[in-house]
Design a protein around this motif. Sequence first.
Motif, PDB file in Angstrom:
ATOM      1  N   GLY A  46      66.258 -58.668  83.416  1.00 52.25           N
ATOM      2  CA  GLY A  46      65.908 -59.967  83.969  1.00 52.25           C
ATOM      3  C   GLY A  46      65.133 -59.878  85.270  1.00 52.25           C
ATOM      4  N   LEU A  47      65.337 -58.786  86.027  1.00 51.90           N
ATOM      5  CA  LEU A  47      64.625 -58.613  87.293  1.00 51.90           C
ATOM      6  C   LEU A  47      63.187 -58.135  87.096  1.00 51.90           C
ATOM      7  CD1 LEU A  47      67.378 -56.988  89.546  1.00 51.90           C
ATOM      8  CD2 LEU A  47      66.432 -59.292  89.744  1.00 51.90           C
ATOM      9  N   LEU A  48      62.891 -57.589  85.936  1.00 50.60           N
ATOM     10  CA  LEU A  48      61.545 -57.073  85.680  1.00 50.60           C
ATOM     11  C   LEU A  48      60.454 -58.131  85.887  1.00 50.60           C
ATOM     12  CD1 LEU A  48      61.964 -54.698  82.609  1.00 50.60           C
ATOM     13  CD2 LEU A  48      60.850 -54.125  84.759  1.00 50.60           C
ATOM     14  N   PRO A  49      60.554 -59.315  85.255  1.00 47.90           N
ATOM     15  CA  PRO A  49      59.492 -60.311  85.470  1.00 47.90           C
ATOM     16  C   PRO A  49      59.417 -60.801  86.911  1.00 47.90           C
ATOM     17  CG  PRO A  49      61.312 -61.244  84.202  1.00 47.90           C
ATOM     18  CD  PRO A  49      61.538 -59.767  84.255  1.00 47.90           C
ATOM     19  N   LEU A  50      60.549 -60.782  87.636  1.00 45.06           N
ATOM     20  CA  LEU A  50      60.525 -61.175  89.044  1.00 45.06           C
ATOM     21  C   LEU A  50      59.785 -60.142  89.887  1.00 45.06           C
ATOM     22  CD1 LEU A  50      64.168 -62.534  89.497  1.00 45.06           C
ATOM     23  CD2 LEU A  50      62.054 -63.834  89.147  1.00 45.06           C
ATOM     24  N   PHE A  51      59.988 -58.858  89.562  1.00 48.11           N
ATOM     25  CA  PHE A  51      59.259 -57.801  90.257  1.00 48.11           C
ATOM     26  C   PHE A  51      57.761 -57.932  89.996  1.00 48.11           C
ATOM     27  CE2 PHE A  51      57.538 -53.438  90.439  1.00 48.11           C
ATOM     28  CZ  PHE A  51      57.874 -53.123  91.751  1.00 48.11           C
ATOM     29  N   ALA A  52      57.408 -58.225  88.745  1.00 47.95           N
ATOM     30  CA  ALA A  52      55.995 -58.407  88.404  1.00 47.95           C
ATOM     31  C   ALA A  52      55.424 -59.630  89.130  1.00 47.95           C
ATOM     32  CB  ALA A  52      55.845 -58.568  86.893  1.00 47.95           C
ATOM     33  N   LYS A 100      52.249 -59.899  91.604  1.00 50.43           N
ATOM     34  CA  LYS A 100      51.190 -60.889  91.367  1.00 50.43           C
ATOM     35  C   LYS A 100      50.880 -61.661  92.638  1.00 50.43           C
ATOM     36  CE  LYS A 100      48.522 -63.857  89.153  1.00 50.43           C
ATOM     37  NZ  LYS A 100      47.158 -63.472  88.693  1.00 50.43           N
ATOM     38  N   LEU A 101      51.919 -62.059  93.382  1.00 48.77           N
ATOM     39  CA  LEU A 101      51.709 -62.823  94.612  1.00 48.77           C
ATOM     40  C   LEU A 101      51.099 -61.967  95.717  1.00 48.77           C
ATOM     41  CD1 LEU A 101      55.038 -64.888  94.665  1.00 48.77           C
ATOM     42  CD2 LEU A 101      52.749 -65.687  94.020  1.00 48.77           C
ATOM     43  N   LEU A 102      51.554 -60.720  95.825  1.00 52.26           N
ATOM     44  CA  LEU A 102      51.054 -59.841  96.881  1.00 52.26           C
ATOM     45  C   LEU A 102      49.628 -59.366  96.607  1.00 52.26           C
ATOM     46  CD1 LEU A 102      54.259 -57.737  97.648  1.00 52.26           C
ATOM     47  CD2 LEU A 102      53.156 -59.412  99.136  1.00 52.26           C
ATOM     48  N   TYR A 103      49.274 -59.282  95.338  1.00 48.01           N
ATOM     49  CA  TYR A 103      47.923 -58.828  94.967  1.00 48.01           C
ATOM     50  C   TYR A 103      47.146 -59.959  94.293  1.00 48.01           C
ATOM     51  CZ  TYR A 103      49.486 -54.061  95.934  1.00 48.01           C
ATOM     52  OH  TYR A 103      49.947 -52.914  96.544  1.00 48.01           O
ATOM     53  N   ILE A 104      47.349 -61.182  94.772  1.00 47.54           N
ATOM     54  CA  ILE A 104      46.739 -62.341  94.116  1.00 47.54           C
ATOM     55  C   ILE A 104      45.213 -62.307  94.209  1.00 47.54           C
ATOM     56  CG2 ILE A 104      46.833 -63.815  96.178  1.00 47.54           C
ATOM     57  CD1 ILE A 104      47.659 -66.106  94.244  1.00 47.54           C
ATOM     58  N   TYR A 151      46.637 -48.109  80.128  1.00 50.05           N
ATOM     59  CA  TYR A 151      47.009 -49.188  79.207  1.00 50.05           C
ATOM     60  C   TYR A 151      46.107 -50.405  79.391  1.00 50.05           C
ATOM     61  CZ  TYR A 151      49.952 -52.249  76.405  1.00 50.05           C
ATOM     62  OH  TYR A 151      50.414 -53.116  75.433  1.00 50.05           O
ATOM     63  N   VAL A 152      45.881 -50.820  80.625  1.00 53.64           N
ATOM     64  CA  VAL A 152      45.061 -52.015  80.851  1.00 53.64           C
ATOM     65  C   VAL A 152      43.592 -51.739  80.558  1.00 53.64           C
ATOM     66  CG1 VAL A 152      46.665 -52.926  82.568  1.00 53.64           C
ATOM     67  CG2 VAL A 152      44.747 -51.525  83.319  1.00 53.64           C
ATOM     68  N   GLN A 153      43.188 -50.452  80.550  1.00 58.08           N
ATOM     69  CA  GLN A 153      41.815 -50.096  80.202  1.00 58.08           C
ATOM     70  C   GLN A 153      41.609 -49.977  78.697  1.00 58.08           C
ATOM     71  OE1 GLN A 153      41.239 -46.483  82.422  1.00 58.08           O
ATOM     72  NE2 GLN A 153      40.999 -47.545  84.390  1.00 58.08           N
ATOM     73  N   GLY A 154      42.699 -50.112  77.922  1.00 58.00           N
ATOM     74  CA  GLY A 154      42.592 -50.117  76.472  1.00 58.00           C
ATOM     75  C   GLY A 154      43.005 -48.836  75.780  1.00 58.00           C
ATOM     76  N   HIS A 155      43.450 -47.823  76.528  1.00 62.52           N
ATOM     77  CA  HIS A 155      43.883 -46.556  75.926  1.00 62.52           C
ATOM     78  C   HIS A 155      45.373 -46.665  75.589  1.00 62.52           C
ATOM     79  CE1 HIS A 155      40.080 -44.676  77.147  1.00 62.52           C
ATOM     80  NE2 HIS A 155      40.234 -45.309  78.292  1.00 62.52           N
ATOM     81  N   ARG A 156      45.713 -47.163  74.417  1.00 62.46           N
ATOM     82  CA  ARG A 156      47.098 -47.496  74.093  1.00 62.46           C
ATOM     83  C   ARG A 156      47.685 -46.675  72.957  1.00 62.46           C
ATOM     84  NH1 ARG A 156      45.367 -53.842  74.360  1.00 62.46           N
ATOM     85  NH2 ARG A 156      44.847 -53.839  76.584  1.00 62.46           N
ATOM     86  N   VAL A 157      46.870 -46.269  72.013  1.00 59.79           N
ATOM     87  CA  VAL A 157      47.392 -45.570  70.844  1.00 59.79           C
ATOM     88  C   VAL A 157      48.085 -44.246  71.187  1.00 59.79           C
ATOM     89  CG1 VAL A 157      46.748 -44.453  68.665  1.00 59.79           C
ATOM     90  CG2 VAL A 157      45.772 -46.665  69.263  1.00 59.79           C
ATOM     91  N   THR A 205      50.263 -60.192  83.283  1.00 62.72           N
ATOM     92  CA  THR A 205      50.653 -59.137  82.346  1.00 62.72           C
ATOM     93  C   THR A 205      50.331 -57.753  82.891  1.00 62.72           C
ATOM     94  OG1 THR A 205      50.139 -60.659  80.534  1.00 62.72           O
ATOM     95  CG2 THR A 205      50.475 -58.351  79.955  1.00 62.72           C
ATOM     96  N   GLU A 206      49.247 -57.635  83.632  1.00 64.96           N
ATOM     97  CA  GLU A 206      48.876 -56.341  84.206  1.00 64.96           C
ATOM     98  C   GLU A 206      49.904 -55.870  85.228  1.00 64.96           C
ATOM     99  OE1 GLU A 206      44.546 -55.795  85.057  1.00 64.96           O
ATOM    100  OE2 GLU A 206      44.431 -57.927  84.545  1.00 64.96           O
ATOM    101  N   HIS A 207      50.459 -56.806  85.982  1.00 59.85           N
ATOM    102  CA  HIS A 207      51.521 -56.463  86.928  1.00 59.85           C
ATOM    103  C   HIS A 207      52.824 -56.143  86.184  1.00 59.85           C
ATOM    104  CE1 HIS A 207      48.894 -57.834  90.147  1.00 59.85           C
ATOM    105  NE2 HIS A 207      48.721 -58.971  89.488  1.00 59.85           N
TER     106      HIS A 207
END
Length: 308
Positions: A189-195, A199-203, A70-76, A210-212
């Motif tokens: 609601g927990l989804l964005p917190l997990f992301a 983000k913090l661990l792989y900063i 998905y992040v590489q652009g293969h979405r369709v 968005t990638e996370h």
Amino acid sequence: MDLSARQCDNCHTSLQGDFCHQCGQEKKSYIRNVSGVVTEFFGEFSNWDTRVWRTLVPLWFRPGFLSRRYVQGHRVPYVPPLRLYLFTSIIAFLLFAQLMPESVGTVNIPKDNAQLAADGITAEQAESISGLLSGINEGVKKQGPTDNDLMFLSDDDKDIFYTKLDAITANPKLAINKFFSLAPQMMFGLLPLFALLLKLLYIRSERYYTEHLIVALHSHSFILQFSVLYLALQALAAVSWPWLVPPIEWLATATLIWIPTYLLLCQKFYYQQSWGKTLLKFWLTSSLYNILFMSAIVGLIILSILWS
């Protein structure tokens, strides 16, 4: 030739194809007879169904693959992550609601955590929730929560809480139903917190938030789907022939083991770090997320009592 036929209906730009290069609107009329609408619906459904199978197989057996694509652009070719999660969540909680017992005399702890597994919860989290519900069960039987446990509630809310707690003692099913009706919103609601944890661990990876979030959506979709599978296997074992029970239970156990294994491999293959860093960050992610998760569960239990 009617010139309006080759102009965008929205901005009147001359068209070079089926879509306007100026505003992006498709040259298509949505006002048509019923037969045309039905035909289009089944055509879209067939196309979406093909994308579903292209999505589900790698989602189940190729950790991190869909997120990387998905992040590489293969979405369709695949179902979008948010749509996949919402669809999965709706189906999972509908199935769970159907499998809830009709009458409950006490706050029953799910056998082998099968019911909790259907809620998108890993085995470790299910054990924690079982212990929490056991404590609540004992507290209800004795005297209920103390004022120190409800410091964040006002005096009026405490009175309401204790009043409803007395009613729930007689019929805990009310709070349990409310709990599982609110659980999907809590998980979402927990989804964005997990992301945010990712983000913090792989900063230092310099990835966008968005990638996370894509990883979080795919991971939670997988957890929900395999939790439903585990619940279905447990239900099947309860009604199967005796000779069929051992292999079904073995498959159910393998399903539970695959969930944390998958999540670990997902972090490894998506972020492409060494095993040492991956194991450390997976442990940190799991620990911190479990704290958030259990805090949300406690709040949800209190809300379930107040709102039931």
